[in-house]
Design a protein around this motif. Structure first.
Motif, short mmCIF file in Angstrom:
data_model
loop_
_atom_site.label_atom_id
_atom_site.label_comp_id
_atom_site.label_asym_id
_atom_site.label_seq_id
_atom_site.Cartn_x
_atom_site.Cartn_y
_atom_site.Cartn_z
N TYR A 115 -14.92 5.66 3.11
CA TYR A 115 -13.85 5.29 2.17
C TYR A 115 -13.99 5.96 0.81
O TYR A 115 -13.02 6.59 0.33
CB TYR A 115 -13.79 3.77 2.04
N LEU A 134 -11.33 8.59 -0.92
CA LEU A 134 -10.56 8.01 -2.03
C LEU A 134 -10.05 9.06 -3.02
O LEU A 134 -8.88 9.01 -3.42
CB LEU A 134 -11.41 6.94 -2.72
N ARG A 175 -6.07 9.59 -3.93
CA ARG A 175 -5.53 9.48 -5.28
C ARG A 175 -4.85 10.78 -5.72
O ARG A 175 -3.81 10.76 -6.39
CB ARG A 175 -6.65 9.10 -6.25
N TRP A 205 -5.60 1.88 -4.67
CA TRP A 205 -6.86 1.71 -3.97
C TRP A 205 -8.02 1.62 -4.95
O TRP A 205 -8.28 2.56 -5.70
CB TRP A 205 -7.07 2.89 -3.03
N LEU A 230 -14.35 -0.19 -0.55
CA LEU A 230 -13.59 -0.68 0.60
C LEU A 230 -13.48 -2.20 0.56
O LEU A 230 -12.43 -2.76 0.89
CB LEU A 230 -14.26 -0.24 1.90
N TRP A 282 -10.67 -3.24 -1.64
CA TRP A 282 -9.38 -2.88 -1.04
C TRP A 282 -9.02 -3.85 0.09
O TRP A 282 -7.89 -4.32 0.19
CB TRP A 282 -9.44 -1.45 -0.53
N CYS A 306 -5.81 -6.36 0.80
CA CYS A 306 -5.07 -6.44 2.07
C CYS A 306 -4.98 -7.89 2.55
O CYS A 306 -3.91 -8.37 2.93
CB CYS A 306 -5.76 -5.58 3.14
N PHE A 356 -3.68 2.75 3.49
CA PHE A 356 -4.54 3.82 2.99
C PHE A 356 -4.09 5.10 3.68
O PHE A 356 -3.91 5.11 4.90
CB PHE A 356 -6.01 3.53 3.28
N HIS A 379 -7.14 0.22 6.20
CA HIS A 379 -6.39 -0.97 5.77
C HIS A 379 -6.35 -1.90 6.97
O HIS A 379 -6.35 -1.47 8.11
CB HIS A 379 -4.98 -0.62 5.29
#
Length: 247
Positions: free
Chosen positions: A96, A100, A104, A116, A120, A123, A127, A160, A244
């Motif tokens: 992750y 990332l 981004r 995000w 993880l 995140w 969710c 994601f 996700h």
């Protein structure tokens, strides 16, 4: 639902080191060019076999999907339940933060929000707060004649934009056919397809929904779907890591 944090043993530390040693600048460049990018070996042959053998141990899974029943293709896959097996959990957490910055960057190019957080765990908490509480790591099994229709793994409002698939068998020995496929829809042009043979233990990073491509007005989003071509012989297992959770 509580977010499970991995307490990695020696095996977990080795997995984290393998992820860290990948050339993530090269991965980002390949993703920009093609919408997918291979990784170095993340799992040994022994680890691949151990994960594939979990398929017949129902206690590890929250649900099983027969693809033919839902007209998704032919074959079967199973969603892991919580707690995830250590290699699956460690790989998901270690990958992750490497993905990332790419996520981004893509969001910035497309003028989209980048919701995000840095880890993880944070995140997944978002969710779950949004009602996406079901785990999404997936173990897939294909036999001769099986295939997976082109699709996107969205599962809810929170998405994601990158995911990873890892080959668990040896192409040409354990199975033939079964190439991983990506099809990109291009503006005012015919779609473009990519096929990849997954090497045992190696990952393939690819876009979940779309990717930024240059246009006459800057950047635009090119929709992408993925699937698997028909397996001609043998049995093919893959591990899918989505970042996700599902509603």
């Amino acid at each position: 639902m509580a977010v499970h944090t991995t307490i990695a043993g020696p095996q977990g530390e080795v997995l984290r080191e393998r992820v860290a040693e990948a050339d993530w600048t090269a991965v980002a460049g390949e993703l920009d060019e093609h919408g997918s990018a291979p990784t170095p070996r993340l799992l040994t042959p022994e680890q691949c076999r151990s994960i594939a053998e979990l398929y017949d141990q129902a206690r590890h899974f929250r649900s099983t999907v027969d693809m033919a029943r839902y007209r998704f293709g032919a074959g079967q896959y199973r969603y892991f339940g919580q707690p995830l097996p250590e290699p699956v959990s460690v790989l998901r957490e270690a990958l992750y933060p490497r993905l990332l910055p790419i996520a981004r960057d893509w969001a910035a190019r497309l003028g989209r929000p980048a919701p995000w957080p840095d880890t993880l765990g944070e995140w997944l908490e978002r969710c779950h707060a949004a009602g996406q509480v079901r785990s999404t790591p997936i173990l897939l099994r294909y036999g001769a004649g099986d295939w997976n229709a082109l699709h996107r793994d969205l599962y809810g409002e929170l998405v994601f934009p990158l995911q990873v698939v890892i080959g668990l068998d040896v192409s040409g020995r354990d199975y033939t056919g079964g190439e991983f496929m990506l099809v990109e829809q291009r503006a005012r042009a015919q779609s473009r397809g990519y096929s990849t043979v997954l090497e045992q233990g190696h990952g393939l990073v690819f876009t979940t929904r779309d990717r930024p491509v240059r246009s006459t007005r800057g950047w635009s989003a090119a929709p992408v779907r993925h699937g698997v071509s028909t397996v001609r012989s043998g049995t093919r297992h893959t591990l899918g890591l989505v970042f996700h959770d599902a509603s």
